[in-house]
Scaffold this active site. Structure first.
Site, PDB file in Angstrom:
ATOM      1  N   PHE A 137      -2.661  41.183 -11.533  1.00  0.00           N
ATOM      2  CA  PHE A 137      -3.993  40.751 -11.106  1.00  0.00           C
ATOM      3  C   PHE A 137      -4.401  39.518 -11.916  1.00  0.00           C
ATOM      4  O   PHE A 137      -4.136  39.442 -13.110  1.00  0.00           O
ATOM      5  CB  PHE A 137      -4.987  41.902 -11.333  1.00  0.00           C
ATOM      6  CG  PHE A 137      -6.308  41.664 -10.680  1.00  0.00           C
ATOM      7  CD1 PHE A 137      -6.485  41.913  -9.324  1.00  0.00           C
ATOM      8  CD2 PHE A 137      -7.377  41.164 -11.405  1.00  0.00           C
ATOM      9  CE1 PHE A 137      -7.713  41.680  -8.711  1.00  0.00           C
ATOM     10  CE2 PHE A 137      -8.601  40.916 -10.800  1.00  0.00           C
ATOM     11  CZ  PHE A 137      -8.773  41.178  -9.457  1.00  0.00           C
ATOM     12  N   ASP A 214      -3.026  48.496 -17.276  1.00  0.00           N
ATOM     13  CA  ASP A 214      -4.211  48.299 -16.440  1.00  0.00           C
ATOM     14  C   ASP A 214      -4.186  49.417 -15.404  1.00  0.00           C
ATOM     15  O   ASP A 214      -3.262  49.506 -14.591  1.00  0.00           O
ATOM     16  CB  ASP A 214      -4.137  46.905 -15.781  1.00  0.00           C
ATOM     17  CG  ASP A 214      -5.336  46.621 -14.878  1.00  0.00           C
ATOM     18  OD1 ASP A 214      -5.900  47.580 -14.318  1.00  0.00           O
ATOM     19  OD2 ASP A 214      -5.675  45.431 -14.710  1.00  0.00           O
ATOM     20  N   TYR A 239     -15.219  51.423 -10.472  1.00  0.00           N
ATOM     21  CA  TYR A 239     -15.859  51.280  -9.143  1.00  0.00           C
ATOM     22  C   TYR A 239     -14.880  51.458  -7.989  1.00  0.00           C
ATOM     23  O   TYR A 239     -15.262  51.341  -6.842  1.00  0.00           O
ATOM     24  CB  TYR A 239     -16.587  49.926  -9.025  1.00  0.00           C
ATOM     25  CG  TYR A 239     -15.784  48.729  -9.492  1.00  0.00           C
ATOM     26  CD1 TYR A 239     -14.774  48.184  -8.726  1.00  0.00           C
ATOM     27  CD2 TYR A 239     -16.064  48.137 -10.725  1.00  0.00           C
ATOM     28  CE1 TYR A 239     -14.047  47.085  -9.157  1.00  0.00           C
ATOM     29  CE2 TYR A 239     -15.339  47.042 -11.180  1.00  0.00           C
ATOM     30  CZ  TYR A 239     -14.334  46.519 -10.386  1.00  0.00           C
ATOM     31  OH  TYR A 239     -13.612  45.442 -10.830  1.00  0.00           O
ATOM     32  N   LYS A 240     -13.610  51.738  -8.310  1.00  0.00           N
ATOM     33  CA  LYS A 240     -12.642  51.968  -7.221  1.00  0.00           C
ATOM     34  C   LYS A 240     -12.569  53.475  -6.950  1.00  0.00           C
ATOM     35  O   LYS A 240     -13.440  54.027  -6.309  1.00  0.00           O
ATOM     36  CB  LYS A 240     -11.295  51.379  -7.606  1.00  0.00           C
ATOM     37  CG  LYS A 240     -11.341  49.873  -7.857  1.00  0.00           C
ATOM     38  CD  LYS A 240      -9.970  49.365  -8.223  1.00  0.00           C
ATOM     39  CE  LYS A 240      -9.992  47.932  -8.737  1.00  0.00           C
ATOM     40  NZ  LYS A 240     -10.298  46.927  -7.740  1.00  0.00           N
ATOM     41  N   ARG A 388      -4.624  45.485   2.993  1.00  0.00           N
ATOM     42  CA  ARG A 388      -4.393  46.727   2.235  1.00  0.00           C
ATOM     43  C   ARG A 388      -5.164  47.845   2.924  1.00  0.00           C
ATOM     44  O   ARG A 388      -6.367  47.720   3.173  1.00  0.00           O
ATOM     45  CB  ARG A 388      -4.913  46.580   0.801  1.00  0.00           C
ATOM     46  CG  ARG A 388      -4.173  45.562  -0.019  1.00  0.00           C
ATOM     47  CD  ARG A 388      -4.580  45.613  -1.481  1.00  0.00           C
ATOM     48  NE  ARG A 388      -6.020  45.449  -1.686  1.00  0.00           N
ATOM     49  CZ  ARG A 388      -6.582  45.301  -2.884  1.00  0.00           C
ATOM     50  NH1 ARG A 388      -5.839  45.316  -3.969  1.00  0.00           N
ATOM     51  NH2 ARG A 388      -7.883  45.140  -2.996  1.00  0.00           N
TER      52      ARG A 388
HETATM   53  C1  LIG Z   1      -5.831  45.486 -11.276  1.00  0.00           C
HETATM   54  C2  LIG Z   1      -7.143  44.896 -11.649  1.00  0.00           C
HETATM   55  N1  LIG Z   1      -7.350  44.489 -12.910  1.00  0.00           N
HETATM   56  C3  LIG Z   1      -8.508  43.948 -13.289  1.00  0.00           C
HETATM   57  C4  LIG Z   1      -9.552  43.778 -12.394  1.00  0.00           C
HETATM   58  C5  LIG Z   1     -10.802  43.097 -12.855  1.00  0.00           C
HETATM   59  O1  LIG Z   1     -11.851  43.950 -13.021  1.00  0.00           O
HETATM   60  P1  LIG Z   1     -13.313  43.416 -13.409  1.00  0.00           P
HETATM   61  O2  LIG Z   1     -13.752  42.509 -12.314  1.00  0.00           O
HETATM   62  O3  LIG Z   1     -14.117  44.675 -13.464  1.00  0.00           O
HETATM   63  O4  LIG Z   1     -13.252  42.736 -14.692  1.00  0.00           O
HETATM   64  C6  LIG Z   1      -9.403  44.208 -11.071  1.00  0.00           C
HETATM   65  C7  LIG Z   1     -10.498  44.066 -10.103  1.00  0.00           C
HETATM   66  O5  LIG Z   1     -10.414  44.364  -8.941  1.00  0.00           O
HETATM   67  C8  LIG Z   1      -8.152  44.768 -10.689  1.00  0.00           C
HETATM   68  O6  LIG Z   1      -7.944  45.178  -9.431  1.00  0.00           O
END
Ligand SMILES: Cc1ncc(COP(=O)(O)O)c(C=O)c1O
Length: 417
Positions: A137, A214, A239-240, A388
């Site tokens: 990500f 992560d 939030y997921k 997705r």
């Molecule tokens: C795999 C992954 N890592 C990190 C993040 C970033 O999260 P945040 O926006 O809460 O910092 C996301 C956000 O969707 C994500 O899917």
């Protein structure tokens, strides 16, 4: 063997199968716990933003009326000061396989990644490399590059298979006595590939490096054992699959043996040994509270508590079972309905090697997704041409999954006309 059944027969048999799977689903009753979304025929984006529980409005109103409105600032002492740690412990116990005192809720995932990465990067000055993968990500990659620039370290990139994700052999080839930290996603945000957390963590420890995971796409949907598997640090969204609501704070896990040893860089007053000493010098707390920085977002910690109750009731193992079955069903529907239209499967067929979303690809998917959203069918588009299908086991039915796949078919067919 060529499938000579006509489209209507294929659709009928999938509808029957979805009906039978829903009828046999031991978690089916939990669907009713989630708020209705008028006009939405299929919500397949719980892997980006989980749905609210039905009782969320009432709980939020009670919070404003009682905890905040009536108890006022007294609530800090009565309950809020401890909430980041208490909620962290709860996430640890219900979803992470983590004993108390090692998980905390704070900030965004991005900020917590920075704090932990920076702490790990400077732990041992003889180690000069951060190992990450090119498909991770963006925030994870950007943070690693930023930390490397700040500390004079370098980034070593793993180039994984786009469908299967990072394998142990990829990690073994990338790590050495120069590695300070390896940072990977447990479930790949694009393909849904599930990494071998215990195997990779062990490989990283063999060269004396630290391992960070992560967990954004696995927390709340895949059982794990952070303590038993020796994980050093981890971060994840709430939030997921933890349904904390838009912008709800993230969580961080830091193994007990690293607490008081590793130093996170944003040393605000909430991370100090004595928050209210207001003294001239900073001394970090020796426990997990050291990962905090400033006043925690208490209001945004409310909604996830109801979801944690539900996950605990259902059990994370049963949730994983349904996730495996739901994603299998989505792949079957894809095979029968979308593959004939030239749609590619961008996730593995092996359910045990994927998380809770299935990704499919087609050059027209950007336009198709816009059309679907307008019609109340909500999957998730990912650049350049992926959709997705996010299947959140407690809130998604088999019938809803099929509705989504059939709607993709219809939108694709009408787009081509
Ligand atoms: C795999 C992954 N890592 C990190 C993040 C970033 O999260 P945040 O926006 O809460 O910092 C996301 C956000 O969707 C994500 O899917």
């Amino acid at each position: 063997m060529t499938d000579t059944r006509d489209a209507a027969t294929v659709e009928r048999s999938l509808l029957d199968l979805a009906g039978a799977l829903d009828a046999a689903d031991p978690l089916h009753a939990h669907l009713d716990a989630f708020a209705e979304a008028p006009g939405v025929g299929a919500y397949l984006d719980g892997n980006s933003l989980g749905r609210p529980l039905k009782d969320a409005p009432e709980k939020l109103a009670a919070f404003v009326r009682d905890d905040w409105g009536t108890r006022l600032i007294r609530s800090w002492d009565e309950q809020w000061m401890a909430l980041p740690m208490e909620l962290g412990d709860r996430i640890g116990r219900v979803t992470l396989g983590a004993a108390p005192g090692q998980t905390v809720v704070a900030d965004s995932t991005s900020v917590l990644i920075y704090k932990l990465m920076r702490a790990a990067a400077t732990a041992d000055p003889s180690r000069t490399e951060l190992v990450i993968e090119s498909g991770n990500f963006p925030t994870d990659r950007f943070m690693a590059e930023g930390v490397a620039a700040e500390t004079g370290m370098s980034v070593r990139w793993i180039e994984p298979d786009p469908v299967l994700g990072v394998q142990i052999a990829d990690v073994v080839a990338a790590v050495s006595e120069r590695t300070a930290l390896v940072s990977l996603s447990h479930v790949d945000y694009r393909s849904g590939a599930l990494a071998d957390m215990p195997g990779i963590t062990t490989a990283v420890h063999e060269v004396g490096a630290l391992m960070m995971w992560d967990l954004c796409h696995s927390a709340g949907v895949i059982p794990m054992q952070l303590d038993a598997w020796g994980v050093d640090m981890a971060v994840g969204c709430t939030y997921k699959y933890l349904n904390g609501g838009p912008g709800s704070p993230a969580f961080a896990y830091l193994r007990r043996e690293h607490q008081g040893v590793l130093r996170q860089p944003i040393q605000g007053w909430w991370s100090a040994a004595d928050i209210f000493a207001m003294g001239p010098q900073y001394a970090p707390a020796g426990d997990i509270r050291q990962l905090l920085s400033g006043t925690p977002p208490i209001t945004s910690m409310l909604a996830m508590q109801g979801m944690l109750d539900l996950i605990e009731q259902a059990s994370i193992e049963a949730i994983r079972e349904k996730s495996l079955s739901l994603t299998d069903f989505a792949v079957r529907a894809y095979d029968e309905v979308l593959a004939p239209l030239g749609v590619r499967l961008l996730s593995t067929r092996d359910a045990a090697l994927r998380g809770s979303h299935v990704t499919i690809g087609h050059p027209d998917f950007r336009a198709v997704t816009q059309r679907l959203w307008a019609d109340g069918i909500i999957p998730d588009f990912r650049f350049p041409d992926g959709i997705r299908l996010g299947l959140s086991p407690l809130s998604t039915s088999y019938a809803e999954t099929l509705t989504g796949v059939l709607a993709v078919r219809d939108a694709l067919e009408s787009h081509g006309r």
